[in-house]
Motif scaffolding. Structure first.
Motif, PDB file in Angstrom:
ATOM      1  N   ILE A 185       0.979  -1.194  -0.347  1.00  0.00           N
ATOM      2  CA  ILE A 185       0.140   0.176   0.464  1.00  0.00           C
ATOM      3  C   ILE A 185       0.442   1.230  -0.196  1.00  0.00           C
ATOM      4  N   VAL A 245      -0.059   5.415   3.336  1.00  0.00           N
ATOM      5  CA  VAL A 245      -1.360   4.652   4.553  1.00  0.00           C
ATOM      6  C   VAL A 245      -1.890   4.965   5.279  1.00  0.00           C
ATOM      7  N   GLY A 278      -5.393   3.902   2.241  1.00  0.00           N
ATOM      8  CA  GLY A 278      -4.876   3.033   1.885  1.00  0.00           C
ATOM      9  C   GLY A 278      -5.330   2.634   3.628  1.00  0.00           C
ATOM     10  N   GLY A 279      -4.400   3.240   4.522  1.00  0.00           N
ATOM     11  CA  GLY A 279      -4.837   2.304   5.704  1.00  0.00           C
ATOM     12  C   GLY A 279      -5.973   1.079   5.709  1.00  0.00           C
ATOM     13  N   ALA A 293      -6.043  -1.900   3.963  1.00  0.00           N
ATOM     14  CA  ALA A 293      -4.862  -2.716   4.607  1.00  0.00           C
ATOM     15  C   ALA A 293      -5.800  -3.190   5.642  1.00  0.00           C
ATOM     16  N   GLY A 295       3.735  -1.678   4.234  1.00  0.00           N
ATOM     17  CA  GLY A 295       2.880  -0.072   3.678  1.00  0.00           C
ATOM     18  C   GLY A 295       5.025   1.079   3.178  1.00  0.00           C
ATOM     19  N   ASP A 327       5.743   4.814   2.192  1.00  0.00           N
ATOM     20  CA  ASP A 327       5.181   6.065   2.571  1.00  0.00           C
ATOM     21  C   ASP A 327       6.305   7.105   2.567  1.00  0.00           C
ATOM     22  N   LEU A 375       3.907   6.778   8.299  1.00  0.00           N
ATOM     23  CA  LEU A 375       4.164   5.091   8.591  1.00  0.00           C
ATOM     24  C   LEU A 375       4.892   4.412   9.578  1.00  0.00           C
ATOM     25  N   ALA A 386       1.262   3.809  11.304  1.00  0.00           N
ATOM     26  CA  ALA A 386       0.830   2.728  10.358  1.00  0.00           C
ATOM     27  C   ALA A 386       0.861   1.462  11.498  1.00  0.00           C
ATOM     28  N   ILE A 430      -0.295  -1.838   8.584  1.00  0.00           N
ATOM     29  CA  ILE A 430       0.757  -2.658   7.793  1.00  0.00           C
ATOM     30  C   ILE A 430       1.616  -2.997   8.350  1.00  0.00           C
ATOM     31  N   PRO A 441      -2.898   8.008   8.848  1.00  0.00           N
ATOM     32  CA  PRO A 441      -3.233   6.725   9.732  1.00  0.00           C
ATOM     33  C   PRO A 441      -4.080   6.362  10.224  1.00  0.00           C
TER      34      PRO A 441
END
Lengths: 280, 280
Positions: free
Chosen positions: A5, A8, A12-13, A16, A30, A32, A38, A41, A47, A126
């Motif tokens: 992804i 994130v 995106g999060g 996931a 992940g 980013d 990142l 997340a 992730i 996230p």
């Protein structure tokens, strides 16, 4: 399947989380540019690992781009340069014409499936990611005729497993329709927030009376400019058209109030009530 | 206490349910010019009996007027003509200046307490009545200095028992503030519905993509013109002011998009994001 992804945040999060929960992917990498996002997340277990784009691509079959549409214009061509036939790339962007024009001649265009989940909230990052954001919602797939059959099939399977309804459209239709049922709603919310915040400077008590109706029309004004300015930029022509029509409707209401023509005003509201057939 | 509700729709019906549930009233008499609504309210057990206004007044201490604000202008003076010192009249109307001007010289003005619960939904009629519509919401009491002390005390007790927060305001402030945090939200929703419904005639598939954001900004467009046209009529001056300001904000956004001045657009959205401090 291992999935990457890129981006994130909220969409995106949330993707996931759903890919893992539904067993569609057993490992999520992940990527980013925003190091803090990142890390966050990873802390939130959205992730499984953080990595850079090259490493992530080497190890994943499915790559999902969940970044603002202007960042997508920069990222997608260079990602397409690097992929091979085992990769499938999907985006989740809110506008489609510019990005699809940009990659239309790319030798790996077939590996890309342009998608737009009609789901979201007014929050971002996230921490805004939630499970089940996509269940029972619509996923638009655009110009699938230009994607490889196996790539489309993989994405269709994923979307099915997310419990989403698929709608097929060309990019032009998509951008027109989203201007009317998504982009203009954000414009009116931003403008309404500005209208009321301005008055608050003179009238500090104004929000004591705010209730559900106000909150409902203005909540989208919490949305991030990082996401929305690029959308308005990409869909400028359609957004200007619908905005012009919307201002016309408001001007008409204003004129009727000025003229105290309440009979016509009544009929206008009755006409707008037909939205009942659309909304649940 | 026996209470009479005149107008057994969304607000009157929901109040009836709450008055009974909280033990504030042990018997509710319903009055409504619309026979079908009155019958329906009885079927739904929202009211204990249906009657006419004279009989209901003879037997009740508390009389609540929950009818559109134009009907209120006709009904309130004749009700005040007939009451005595044991009666307390409360309204629930969305505008206050006109009604309070109208009865300002009435010998029984003191028995009337002007109230406005900041709660509702986009639905109407007795079938829309729901329990707990008012809990945790705000009740505005207007110009209480012109009401008898015992009448205000009774209403304050009722509002407390409904678990509502009380805000005191004069009628002028009330009408200004509601224009900004309620009436304009309805105008923008009506106009947005008209904008999109118009486009649907050419583009039938437009609503396939409608999601939560659209629904949120447009749901108030389901609201009844019978309720809303009189509100806009009574609060015409304030509604025109805020509508003009709102159109100005939209025109500014349109101009920025036309000029492709995305930096200023970005700053405007950031400014509108300050609504976060107001909404939960």
């Amino acid at each position: 399947m291992i999935a990457t992804i890129i981006g994130v945040g909220l969409i995106g999060g949330s993707l996931a989380l759903s890919l893992k929960e539904k067993g569609i992917a057993n490992w999520i990498i992940g990527v980013d540019f925003n190091e803090a996002n990142l890390k966050r997340a990873q802390e939130l277990k959205i992730i499984d690992e953080a990595s850079d784009i090259e490493d992530a691509m080497n190890r994943s079959q499915l790559i999902i781009l969940a970044i603002p549409v202007d960042a997508m214009l920069k990222a997608l061509p260079s990602i397409l340069d690097k992929i091979n036939k085992t990769h499938v790339i999907m985006d989740v962007g809110s506008t489609k014409q510019q990005i699809l024009q940009l990659v239309s001649g790319h030798p790996h265009r077939g590996r890309f499936v342009a998608a737009h989940p009609m789901a979201g909230t007014e929050y971002s990052g996230p921490d805004a990611a939630i499970p089940n954001l996509f269940a029972q919602k619509t996923m638009v797939l655009c110009d699938v005729k230009n994607s490889d059959e196996d790539a489309v099939e993989l994405i269709e399977t994923v979307v099915d497993q997310l419990n989403m309804r698929i709608v097929y459209m060309n990019a032009e239709e998509h951008d027109l329709h989203t201007a009317y049922v998504s982009h203009i709603s954000h414009i009116t919310s931003f403008a309404l927030a500005l209208t009321v915040l301005k008055k608050e400077k003179e009238q500090g008590r104004i929000f004591e009376l705010a209730s559900g109706g106000f909150e409902s029309t203005v909540r989208l004004a919490k949305s991030s400019p990082d996401m929305w300015v690029p959308i308005f930029k990409h869909n400028r022509h359609n957004v200007l058209d619908v905005l012009e029509e919307h201002i016309k409707q408001l001007e008409q209401m204003k004129q009727l109030l000025q003229d105290e023509d309440y009979d016509t005003f009544y009929k206008l509201i009755q006409k707008s009530n037909k939205i009942r057939k659309i909304l649940k």
